[in-house]
Each structure stands twice: as structure tokens, then as C-alpha cells.
Scaffold this active site. Structure first.
Site, PDB file in Angstrom:
ATOM      1  N   GLU A 216       1.390  -1.349   0.239  1.00  0.00           N
ATOM      2  CA  GLU A 216      -0.107   0.125   0.676  1.00  0.00           C
ATOM      3  C   GLU A 216       0.660   1.322   0.122  1.00  0.00           C
ATOM      4  O   GLU A 216       1.791   1.227   0.724  1.00  0.00           O
ATOM      5  CB  GLU A 216      -0.772  -0.272   1.025  1.00  0.00           C
ATOM      6  CG  GLU A 216      -2.536   0.642   1.426  1.00  0.00           C
ATOM      7  CD  GLU A 216      -3.501   0.531  -0.103  1.00  0.00           C
ATOM      8  OE1 GLU A 216      -3.570   1.435  -0.448  1.00  0.00           O
ATOM      9  OE2 GLU A 216      -3.674  -0.502  -0.242  1.00  0.00           O
ATOM     10  N   THR A 217       0.597   2.122  -0.455  1.00  0.00           N
ATOM     11  CA  THR A 217       1.574   3.071  -0.519  1.00  0.00           C
ATOM     12  C   THR A 217       0.713   4.625  -0.861  1.00  0.00           C
ATOM     13  O   THR A 217      -0.637   4.695  -1.051  1.00  0.00           O
ATOM     14  CB  THR A 217       1.699   2.771  -2.889  1.00  0.00           C
ATOM     15  OG1 THR A 217       2.378   1.688  -2.097  1.00  0.00           O
ATOM     16  CG2 THR A 217       2.915   3.705  -3.339  1.00  0.00           C
TER      17      THR A 217
END
Length: 560
Positions: free
Chosen positions: A369-370
Site C-alpha cells: 500500500e502506497t
């Protein structure tokens, strides 16, 4: 039972329709944001405001991006933070040139491939001390700032410090993922102390403070990057990881440095599309586009079975090469020029059957996740920046009283010695996070990115096709229903699942979905697997920036 499931698949997309719009496409969540002097697009409204404030103080696009990233590390630790890595592409208006920064960290020098074999592991664990690599974010900030910054770093970090000390309210989506992360990691040391209010994950609208992170940011503001990599921060992290059975040491921190790299590109229908070379997966998008430019698409073909089929087949081909060849180019020979060449794209395209789904192997090449944000300033500088801890919040490893979790990027190493991405001491792992940029005739056009792990190159291709092939505006391109294919081989050594599955958001025509199944694709409805998108488009004739930020995240675009 099979008939009922299939009928449900066909009906679900019909049920999800946006409100009617007077202008633009109905699936667009809002109009584009337009500004003359600057634009900031992030996944959190308060981070966007922080970036905009920095621009108004005379800061550069890079200053504003660092300030926004620091704020996101506080407010969206479920996708970012100084325990993770960073990549960026910068358009410098002064030199009229693109610059690429690889800010990813390396594996511990005292950890070996034999260690994993002796432990009986075929994969590096997702959590705990073993997947932890040196966090490269902070060094990335200071490298960017030294080359393109205007304001002092103290000014840039002060808004995030203030929010960390005074508190901020959680937004809806971040609160959802925050609770999942706390539930997952509460068994690890310091997680509850750092990320909860009195033992409970904060809820939407609740105020959260992180005084530990405020103190860490103050160290960076006063002592610079060495305050992180050669001081008490590095020692605290190394001691903690050792106590947990890991190998990251102070010498790993002292040896760390970012790398300036030349972005690479292909031309897609008159536009030059730029990505960074491996250890990231950016050239996967270029490989896909190199295959797809051999086909023509009408503007009304978006969402058709032909459109989805050809993109999916191109993805399968590119991902097999990704698994075989992509790795840290300082320690592996990756044939980048060959992989993105027109000749090779044509070879791979010839393997596609337009009438049937296929399964493929990597091409044979002689020689591996970013959060995402983008900022543009009054001088014409633009930055495309992506930053992440991997797997949401990261490894579960929270050093005491520092206010952040360490990344678990090391999980993406392969333990197969025959793969280019095999684990080695002091090596950078394969990376999923990729910033992107578009130029035309040597001038800046668009800075953009799409969050979401393996989906990112698929997302890049879909955004670009939406704009270039299907005539959508910047906001529509991000809001349009997305699709994702899984089932390809991976750089960690996992084998291919054959043809895999196409996952769809709601909004696709049932007849086109039926057409995909007739081509031999397995199709499922699946929400929440399509990342998040931000973008800035520069219009030189009007002299304005267009900004977009999609509704799948909590963020927004703002200009002035």
C-alpha cells in the site's frame, strides 16, 4: 449455482451508476481542478493544503512534495512513512530536463541467502524483522531538496511537526485501514503505544497525535539526513531489530545512499511516456504500451471486450518478463533497452491471439500500500513522487519512541538463485512503486501515478489509454471503472497461475463482460483492488495546470 453466480456478476455493474452530469462522463466524480500558479494533488486533503501553503511561501514543487509526504507519513501511515522507500521523477524547468531518483534501501549486509535456507524458508516472511530493509525515504527527501529545494528543511517539515504535536482528525478510508493495521500488528512491540488512543485505533473524525514522530522530524530538521542515518535514530532502529532477531545494523544505515538515474521512455502515439528503470517495475508499463501501440482503438472502444482482452494479454506478456529479468541494476544485468524496444514489442505482440485468452512465458533475451503525490510550481517545475512501506503500514516493526513503522520490502526478494531478483546482502529488492511522467516534443505534459502494488503498471496503462486513446479528461481518466488481471509469475519466484482472472470494478457493460468470458477469460467482480490516482496536466497554450485526484482515496487536488 454456477448460473446464479454468473448472473450476479453480470448484474452488479449495472447497479453502480454515478449521478448524471451536465458535462463530462457520468462516472467522473468531479471536474478537474485548474490553477495558474501551482497545483498539489495528494491522497489526503490536509497534506494537499500543506503542499499548497509551501508553494505560496515561495517553495518549489519539490519543497511542497517533501512537506506533503512528511504530512502523509503522519496522517496516512497505512501507506507511507519515513520507515519506507521513495522514488521520484522531476521536471526541472531551468534545465528543461527530467531527473529520476531511486530512493530505495538495501538488504542487511550481515544477512545471507543461506540463512533463509537453513531456516527452511522458501519465501521471506511478510512481517517481523527479516523483511526489513534500510528505509530510503529520508535520504530521498534530502537528495531532492539539495538539488531542487528553495526553502530551508526546517520550514518544510514544520507543518507536519505541528500536526504531529497538536493532532489531526482521521479521514474515512485511512481510519478503516488504520484499524485493520492495528489489529494485525498489536502483538508486536510499540505498535499500540505509537498508533492507538488509549489502546484503541482512532476512528473517523477522532484527533490523533504522534509526539514521537514530531521528535523524529525535529531531528531531521536540525541535523539533516545524518541525524537519521548516522545518529541515535539509526542506533535505536538497529538495536531494536537485533532484539527482534533481525540483521539490520548501523553500518547498513551509514552505507545507504539514493541513486540519481536517467528515466527511460517509449513513444506512444506521439507522447513520450517516462518511467524509472529497475529495481522498480516501471518499465512493465512501457512494455505493455509497446505491445499495445501495434493496435488501433476507437474513442468509443473503452470498456469493450476487445479493449480489456488486449490490455490483459499485453499485461501477461510483460509480467512474465518482469518476473525473469527485473532486479537491482547495480547487482544484475537487466536488458532494459531490449525489453522496451519496438522490435521486442512486436515480437511479443505476435504471440497474442485476438480471439482467445492465452498463457505465456518470458521472452528469451541475450545479455532479469502506497501514497502517490504530484506537485507543480509557478516556475514550471513538476515532481512525480511515490512513497511506501509496502503491505500497508509495513513490517510490524516499530522502533521505540520514533513514531513510525519500518517497511517490509525485503519480502519481495526471491530465494531462488536462478532469478535475477534473488536475495543478496546489500541489494535493493524488486519494487512495485513507480512514478510516471509524460512529455511531448521535449516539453512537460503530465505528471501522474497510480498506487496499488502489482496493479500499478496496469493502472498506468489504463490512465494513458483513457486519455490518449479514448479522449477522457484528466479527472475522467482516473474515475473510469478499472480492471486488473492476476495470475502472472512474480519476481519472488511464485509460479504462474496460467490464464488467471480479470477483476472488474462496477460500471462495465454486461455484454462486454460476456464477450470476455467467450474469449476464454475468467472474470470476477472485485472492489478495492485498483489503487489510487493523482495527476497534473500542463497546458502551455492556456498557461494553466489541470489537477485530478480520484474518489477511491480520501485526497484531493488544489491549485492557486
Amino acid at each position: 449455482m454456477r448460473i446464479k453466480v454468473f448472473v450476479l456478476l453480470i448484474l452488479i455493474p449495472v447497479l453502480a451508476s454515478a449521478q448524471d452530469r451536465i458535462t463530462g462522463r457520468n462516472f467522473a466524480s468531479r471536474s478537474e481542478v485548474i490553477g495558474k500558479n501551482g497545483m498539489v494533488c495528494t491522497s489526503h486533503p490536509l497534506a494537499t493544503q500543506v503542499g499548497l501553503d509551501i508553494l505560496k511561501q515561495g517553495g518549489s514543487a519539490i519543497d511542497a512534495a517533501i512537506a506533503a509526504n512528511a504530512t502523509l507519513g503522519l496522517m496516512e501511515p497505512t501507506g507511507s512513512g519515513v520507515g519506507g522507500d521513495l522514488f521520484a521523477i522531476v521536471w526541472d524547468a531551468k534545465t528543461q530536463k527530467l531527473y529520476g531518483l531511486n530512493g530505495s534501501g538495501r538488504s542487511p549486509q550481515d544477512l545471507s541467502l543461506d540463512y533463509f535456507k537453513n531456516q527452511g524458508l522458501d519465501m521471506i516472511p511478510s512481517f517481523g524483522p527479516l523483511p526489513v530493509t534500510v528505509p530510503g525515504c529520508v535520504d530521498g527527501w534530502f537528495e531532492l531538496h539539495s538539488k531542487f529545494g528553495k526553502l530551508p528543511m526546517k520550514n518544510i517539515l514544520q507543518p507536519a511537526i505541528n500536526y504531529a504535536e497538536d493532532g489531526f482528525p482521521l479521514t474515512e478510508l485511512i481510519a478503516y485501514y488504520w484499524k485493520l493495521s492495528v489489529n494485525r500488528f498489536e502483538k508486536y512491540p510499540n505498535v499500540v503505544d505509537t498508533y492507538t488512543n488509549n489502546g484503541l485505533a482512532p476512528e473517523k473524525g477522532q484527533i490523533f497525535k504522534n509526539p514521537y514522530l514530531a521528535n523524529t522530524y525535529k531531528i531531521l530538521a536540525n541535523k539533516g539526513r545524518d541525524g537519521f542515518y548516522k545518529g541515535e535514530v539509526a542506533k535505536t532502529i538497529a538495536d531494536f531489530i537485533k532484539s527482534q532477531g533481525g540483521f539490520l545494523s548501523t553500518k547498513d544505515f551509514a552505507a545507504h545512499h539514493s541513486e540519481w538515474v536517467d528515466p527511460v521512455s517509449i513513444n506512444y502515439r506521439g507522447y513520450d511516456i517516462w518511467e524509472l528503470p529497475p529495481n522498480g517495475q516501471g518499465i512493465t508499463a512501457l512494455q505493455m504500451l509497446s505491445i499495445l501501440k501495434g493496435y488501433s482503438f476507437r474513442k468509443d472502444e473503452y470498456g469493450t471486450a476487445r479493449h480489456l482482452h488486449l490490455v490483459t494479454e499485453a499485461k501477461k506478456l510483460a509480467f512474465e518478463d518482469r518476473a525473469k529479468y527485473y532486479a537491482d541494476m547495480q547487482m544484475a544485468d537487466v536488458p532494459v533497452e531490449k525489453l522496451i524496444s519496438d522490435e521486442y514489442g512486436s515480437e511479443r505482440r505476435n504471440l497474442i491471439n485476438e480471439e482467445r485468452a492465452g498463457s505465456y512465458q518470458a521472452g528469451e533475451i541475450s545479455a532479469g500500500e502506497t501514497i502517490y503525490l504530484t506537485v507543480a510550481d509557478q516556475w514550471g517545475n513538476m515532481v512525480s513522487l511515490i512513497q511506501s512501506n509496502y503491505r500497508g503500514m509495513g513490517s510490524g516493526m516499530v522502533p521505540p519512541e520514533l513514531g513510525f513503522m519500518l517497511q517490509d520490502r525485503g519480502e519481495l526478494f526471491s530465494l531462488n538463485p536462478d532469478q535475477a531478483n534473488v536475495f543478496e546482502p546489500g541489494k535493493r529488492p524488486f519494487h512495485t512503486i513507480i512514478p510516471a511522467f509524460v512529455t511531448k516534443d521535449g516539453k512537460p505534459v503530465m505528471s501522474f501515478g497510480v498506487m496499488g502494488g502489482d496493479f500499478q503498471p496496469q493502472g498506468h496503462v489504463q490512465i494513458l489509454m483513457n486519455i490518449i486513446d479514448f479522449g477522457m479528461n484528466l479527472q475522467e481518466a482516473g474515475d473510469a471503472p478499472r480492471f486488473s488481471h492476476d495470475g502472472s509469475s512474480t519476481p519472488t519466484g511464485l509460479s504462474s497461475k496460467g490464464r488467471g482472472e480479470i477483476h472488474l470494478e462496477t460500471g462495465f457493460d454486461p455484454q462486454q463482460i460476456l464477450g470476455l468470458t467467450r474469449l476464454g477469460h475468467r472474470v470476477t467482480y472485485s472492489p478495492g483492488e485498483y489503487g489510487g490516482y493523482q495527476a497534473i496536466w500542463y497546458d502551455p497554450e492556456k498557461g494553466v495546470y489541470f489537477g485530478a485526484s480520484e474518489s477511491r482515496k480520501d485526497g484531493n487536488a488544489a491549485g492557486y
